[in-house]
Design an enzyme around this catalytic site. Structure first.
Site: not given
Ligand code: EZ4
Ligand code: CO
Length: 403
Positions: A403, A211, A147, A340, A284, A263, A159, A237, A213
């Site tokens: 996010w 990702d 990723r 993952e 996921r 997730e 992040y 993702e 997010h």
């Molecule tokens: O943001 O685990 O795909 N993985 C992610 C992670 C999540 C964190 C949240 O606690 O996007 O990094």
């Molecule tokens: Co993610």
């Protein structure tokens, strides 16, 4: 066999983990993960005050009945706290049943469907060159799926886009959440350039993932999907927030880019439309946030009839216990996609001795009876809980955003 005690252990060997230990009158015990990153103590109270007293004296072998008792019986169904509490108990009960059978958990789930579990790891970087280097380094370590995320020029690293995603992880070590800045118009043109550079430098023999997010709107995600098509990503993702499952219809209409989400989902109801209308390609959900082994199996079995494959969430805040359960499910189900895997700190491994193993891009569940993950309570005592939060995100004008 009867449940005689339920312990809830909170410790922070790098990350806060909530671990459940279900003890029986026959000396067997089982371990479960009930961690919700940033809301840990809510699950602890839920388990100690409302779950444990109801389960003492019950037969730990009645796994489905206890799952239904905690799900339907609570009246207040679903949600991350409830489902993580159920997950903690459910993993421990499967652990006990498989230990009693003297079999690794995957044997109770139907046995192996594959010889190994492919994982992906994360690479981040301050610029495209740094990400290319990081992806090349992981290729050399054997990874077949990676990723890739990059920081946005003009914005501070945030992040999931900065370097070493999981160590930095935004405000993870802060007592209060950090606040980060997001600007979609600066991000959208950058991502295709990243993947163009990656294909030029690392070739086509590797699965590349990205990702988002939850940061885009459906039409923005559709644009990104189209722009990324030439680089054939394994998936895009969390392109949009998924409370509105219909939103994925718009992305789907515009791009053949495979889509992954889930997730933060807790039950099959969070993805029922996404799966049955074939709006996604990978689901996921992960054992700890989706009601344990029992919850995960319900979702993946449903997904399998719609050609949707599994892709369990597996960052560092999904503990080695939940990771172990994921791996047992991963080897057993017919519709496995990918797992993952971020790896763990040495302290985390000290605290959770485990039978599963990682080698050059692939995981194995191990052959120990149960799910094969234990907790060393003496080690746990060395790492007391410390409040920590995920960051929050704002637009450049201060508006709070997803996010
Ligand atoms: O943001 O685990 O795909 N993985 C992610 C992670 C999540 C964190 C949240 O606690 O996007 O990094
Ligand atoms: Co993610």
């Amino acid at each position: 066999m009867k449940i005689t005690d339920i312990k809830v252990i909170v410790a922070s060997p790098g990350r806060n983990f909530v671990t459940v230990k279900v003890v029986t009158d026959e000396g067997l015990y089982g371990i479960g993960d009930a961690t919700v990153n940033g809301r840990e103590k809510a699950v602890v109270a839920y388990l100690q005050d409302h779950v444990a007293p109801c389960l003492i004296g019950r037969d730990p072998g009645r796994i489905e009945d206890i799952w239904q008792y905690l799900y339907k019986g609570a009246y207040w169904r679903r949600g991350p706290i409830t489902m993580a509490a159920i997950a903690g108990i459910d993993m421990a009960l499967w652990d006990i049943k498989a230990k009693a059978a003297i079999m690794p958990l995957y044997q109770l789930l139907g046995g192996r469907s594959r010889e190994r579990v492919m994982v992906y790891k994360h690479v981040g970087g301050l610029d495209i060159a740094e990400v290319v280097d990081g992806v090349q380094a992981l290729r050399e370590q054997g990874l077949d799926a990676i990723r890739a995320q990059v920081s946005i020029p003009g914005l501070p690293p945030i992040y999931g886009t900065g370097p070493s995603t999981d160590q930095a992880a935004g405000g993870m070590v802060q007592a209060l959440p950090t606040e980060e800045v997001w600007a979609t118009h600066k991000y959208l043109p950058l991502v295709p350039k990243l993947f163009e550079a990656l294909r030029d430098n690392v070739g086509w023999d590797v699965h590349l993932l990205h990702d988002v997010h939850h940061r885009l709107t459906p039409i923005e995600a559709a644009r990104l999907g189209k722009d990324l098509e030439p680089f054939r990503l394994f998936w895009l993702e969390d392109a949009i927030p998924a409370e509105l499952q219909d939103g994925f219809r718009i992305i789907r209409q515009h791009t053949t880019q495979p889509l992954a989400v889930g997730e933060i989902f807790n039950t099959v109801w969070d993805c029922q439309q996404l799966i049955s209308e074939q709006l996604i390609d990978y689901i996921r959900v992960t054992s700890v946030h989706a009601g344990g082994v029992t919850g995960l199996k319900k979702i993946f079995d449903f997904a399998s009839i719609y050609h949707v494959r599994s892709a369990c969430h597996g960052p560092m805040d999904v503990s080695p216990v939940a990771m172990g359960c994921n791996i047992h499910v991963d080897v057993a189900i017919p519709n496995f996609g990918i797992q993952e895997y971020s790896g763990y700190t040495e302290a985390t491994h000290d605290m959770f001795p485990c039978a599963w193993s990682y080698e050059r891009g692939y995981l194995q569940p191990g052959e120990a009876p149960g799910h094969g993950v234990d907790i060393d309570e003496a080690v746990a005592e060395k790492y007391p809980y410390a409040p920590a939060y995920l960051p929050v995100a704002r637009l450049e004008d201060g508006t709070l955003t997803s996010w």
